[in-house]
Write a protein that holds these residues in place. Structure first.
Motif, PDB file in Angstrom:
ATOM      1  N   ASP A  90       0.828  -1.192   0.000  1.00  0.00           N
ATOM      2  CA  ASP A  90       0.000   0.000   0.000  1.00  0.00           C
ATOM      3  C   ASP A  90       0.869   1.251   0.000  1.00  0.00           C
ATOM      4  O   ASP A  90       2.091   1.183  -0.135  1.00  0.00           O
ATOM      5  N   PHE A  91       0.217   2.391   0.205  1.00  0.00           N
ATOM      6  CA  PHE A  91       0.878   3.687   0.223  1.00  0.00           C
ATOM      7  C   PHE A  91       0.450   4.413   1.494  1.00  0.00           C
ATOM      8  O   PHE A  91      -0.713   4.340   1.887  1.00  0.00           O
ATOM      9  N   ILE A  92       1.393   5.114   2.120  1.00  0.00           N
ATOM     10  CA  ILE A  92       1.031   5.880   3.311  1.00  0.00           C
ATOM     11  C   ILE A  92       1.802   7.188   3.347  1.00  0.00           C
ATOM     12  O   ILE A  92       2.964   7.256   2.932  1.00  0.00           O
ATOM     13  N   GLU A  93       1.127   8.226   3.822  1.00  0.00           N
ATOM     14  CA  GLU A  93       1.794   9.488   4.160  1.00  0.00           C
ATOM     15  C   GLU A  93       1.531   9.757   5.626  1.00  0.00           C
ATOM     16  O   GLU A  93       0.386   9.664   6.097  1.00  0.00           O
ATOM     17  N   THR A  94       2.578  10.091   6.356  1.00  0.00           N
ATOM     18  CA  THR A  94       2.451  10.428   7.771  1.00  0.00           C
ATOM     19  C   THR A  94       2.622  11.935   7.911  1.00  0.00           C
ATOM     20  O   THR A  94       3.715  12.467   7.855  1.00  0.00           O
ATOM     21  N   ASP A 116      -6.575  -2.882  -5.947  1.00  0.00           N
ATOM     22  CA  ASP A 116      -6.219  -3.736  -4.805  1.00  0.00           C
ATOM     23  C   ASP A 116      -5.166  -3.114  -3.891  1.00  0.00           C
ATOM     24  O   ASP A 116      -4.470  -3.821  -3.166  1.00  0.00           O
ATOM     25  N   ARG A 117      -5.038  -1.789  -3.913  1.00  0.00           N
ATOM     26  CA  ARG A 117      -4.079  -1.119  -3.028  1.00  0.00           C
ATOM     27  C   ARG A 117      -4.783   0.012  -2.288  1.00  0.00           C
ATOM     28  O   ARG A 117      -5.686   0.652  -2.822  1.00  0.00           O
ATOM     29  N   THR A 118      -4.317   0.254  -1.079  1.00  0.00           N
ATOM     30  CA  THR A 118      -4.910   1.274  -0.214  1.00  0.00           C
ATOM     31  C   THR A 118      -3.966   2.457  -0.035  1.00  0.00           C
ATOM     32  O   THR A 118      -2.758   2.280   0.044  1.00  0.00           O
ATOM     33  N   VAL A 119      -4.546   3.643   0.037  1.00  0.00           N
ATOM     34  CA  VAL A 119      -3.808   4.853   0.391  1.00  0.00           C
ATOM     35  C   VAL A 119      -4.180   5.202   1.830  1.00  0.00           C
ATOM     36  O   VAL A 119      -5.345   5.470   2.137  1.00  0.00           O
ATOM     37  N   TRP A 120      -3.185   5.177   2.723  1.00  0.00           N
ATOM     38  CA  TRP A 120      -3.389   5.462   4.141  1.00  0.00           C
ATOM     39  C   TRP A 120      -2.968   6.900   4.444  1.00  0.00           C
ATOM     40  O   TRP A 120      -1.896   7.336   4.030  1.00  0.00           O
ATOM     41  N   LEU A 121      -3.795   7.601   5.192  1.00  0.00           N
ATOM     42  CA  LEU A 121      -3.486   8.958   5.634  1.00  0.00           C
ATOM     43  C   LEU A 121      -3.381   8.957   7.154  1.00  0.00           C
ATOM     44  O   LEU A 121      -4.368   8.740   7.855  1.00  0.00           O
ATOM     45  N   ALA A 122      -2.166   9.193   7.669  1.00  0.00           N
ATOM     46  CA  ALA A 122      -1.935   9.234   9.111  1.00  0.00           C
ATOM     47  C   ALA A 122      -1.685  10.677   9.546  1.00  0.00           C
ATOM     48  O   ALA A 122      -0.783  11.336   9.027  1.00  0.00           O
ATOM     49  N   ALA A 191       4.422  -0.137  -0.427  1.00  0.00           N
ATOM     50  CA  ALA A 191       5.244   0.117  -1.605  1.00  0.00           C
ATOM     51  C   ALA A 191       5.885   1.493  -1.512  1.00  0.00           C
ATOM     52  O   ALA A 191       6.946   1.735  -2.092  1.00  0.00           O
ATOM     53  N   LEU A 192       5.232   2.388  -0.761  1.00  0.00           N
ATOM     54  CA  LEU A 192       5.748   3.749  -0.625  1.00  0.00           C
ATOM     55  C   LEU A 192       5.389   4.296   0.753  1.00  0.00           C
ATOM     56  O   LEU A 192       4.233   4.204   1.182  1.00  0.00           O
ATOM     57  N   LEU A 193       6.388   4.833   1.431  1.00  0.00           N
ATOM     58  CA  LEU A 193       6.236   5.475   2.741  1.00  0.00           C
ATOM     59  C   LEU A 193       6.697   6.912   2.600  1.00  0.00           C
ATOM     60  O   LEU A 193       7.858   7.165   2.277  1.00  0.00           O
ATOM     61  N   ARG A 194       5.779   7.855   2.797  1.00  0.00           N
ATOM     62  CA  ARG A 194       6.141   9.275   2.697  1.00  0.00           C
ATOM     63  C   ARG A 194       6.008   9.931   4.062  1.00  0.00           C
ATOM     64  O   ARG A 194       4.938   9.905   4.679  1.00  0.00           O
ATOM     65  N   LEU A 195       7.109  10.495   4.540  1.00  0.00           N
ATOM     66  CA  LEU A 195       7.164  11.105   5.864  1.00  0.00           C
ATOM     67  C   LEU A 195       7.082  12.622   5.749  1.00  0.00           C
ATOM     68  O   LEU A 195       7.897  13.251   5.066  1.00  0.00           O
ATOM     69  N   ASP A 196       6.095  13.211   6.413  1.00  0.00           N
ATOM     70  CA  ASP A 196       5.966  14.669   6.420  1.00  0.00           C
ATOM     71  C   ASP A 196       5.492  15.131   7.795  1.00  0.00           C
ATOM     72  O   ASP A 196       4.528  15.880   7.923  1.00  0.00           O
ATOM     73  N   GLY A 197       6.191  14.647   8.828  1.00  0.00           N
ATOM     74  CA  GLY A 197       5.819  14.993  10.195  1.00  0.00           C
ATOM     75  C   GLY A 197       6.642  16.105  10.792  1.00  0.00           C
ATOM     76  O   GLY A 197       6.471  16.453  11.965  1.00  0.00           O
TER      77      GLY A 197
END
Length: 261
Positions: A90-94, A116-122, A191-197
């Motif tokens: 999946d994909f996530i941005e924190t 079949d992939r999820t975009v997670w928003l944290a 598949a992708l981890l994007r950090l913006d904390g």
């Protein structure tokens, strides 16, 4: 070449053209470039400047991302890359602010008919926490929690997704401080981890909880690497603790990324 082969080639070329046109338009809308959205007054300027917006050096008043055109294009390119090479996850941005980078990811999945992939928003969806200076000295004096403009509700982010027709079951939200939400999030692979904390604490919390879930060939993006010292220190403290030495690639003088080996 047969007429059938020529027609197939034409359809492939035309499909690619339409995908590019669609995603280019999405990029321009998300950054506010298409309507020359003026910046918030928080950073001093009140007039739209294409160069500032290109590098994400202003805070847009209306646009759905503040990361600028270059970093948004990086999100798009790496999303397309993992789809094209079959990297699982999946994909996530924190740290999502108004949701623009995640809207871009969801737009790419939609353009390529990926179901079949999820975009997670944290996100806390309440802004940044005050620094815990005793536990995280690198965050001493951090002022991000004082900026009301950085607090965007989850309901507003959902409305932003709806404006692009992209709010559906493939978009999921993790509301709360990273230390409370990320470790127990039902995410198997990324598949992708994007950090913006922004902060040391936020960056370290995200890396600690999620890095091992990034598939080989996947990517880690760090938005504030070159402009927030605490963020950069957290990245290297984490990597050093695990003897990981990736090739860190510059995006625009602000953000960086690397590929997980």
């Amino acid at each position: 070449m047969s007429k059938t082969s020529a027609l197939l080639d034409w359809h492939q070329t035309e499909r690619r053209r339409l995908i590019e046109k669609n995603l280019d338009l999405t990029e321009n809308c998300l950054t506010g470039s298409i309507y020359e959205d003026p910046p918030l007054k928080a950073l001093g300027s009140e007039t739209f400047d294409l160069q500032l917006r290109e590098y994400g050096w202003d805070w847009p008043s209306v646009a759905h991302t503040m990361i600028g055109r270059k970093r948004l294009a990086n999100v798009r390119r790496l999303t397309e890359s993992v789809i094209g090479t079959g990297v699982e996850g999946d994909f996530i941005e924190t740290g999502v602010w108004r949701g623009g980078a995640c809207i871009m990811i969801r737009a790419v999945l939609d353009a390529y008919c990926i179901k079949d992939r999820t975009v997670w928003l944290a996100d806390s969806f309440e802004g940044l926490p005050p620094p815990d200076e005793e536990k995280y000295p690198a965050d001493k004096g951090d002022k991000f929690h004082t900026y009301a403009d950085l607090s965007v509700s989850m309901e507003q982010v959902k409305r932003n997704f709806e404006k692009y027709g992209l709010l559906d079951e493939q978009v999921k939200f993790l509301k709360g401080w990273f230390k409370d939400t990320l470790a127990t999030a039902p995410i198997q692979k990324l598949a992708l981890l994007r950090l913006d904390g922004d902060m040391y604490e936020s960056t370290m919390d995200a890396l600690t909880a999620l890095y091992e879930k990034v598939s080989v060939g996947g990517y880690v993006i760090v938005d504030d690497y070159n402009v927030v010292e605490g963020c950069k220190k957290a990245v290297h403290d984490f990597l050093d603790s695990r003897n990981i030495t990736p090739e860190i690639i510059e995006i625009d003088g602000v953000g960086v990324y690397w590929q997980v080996a």
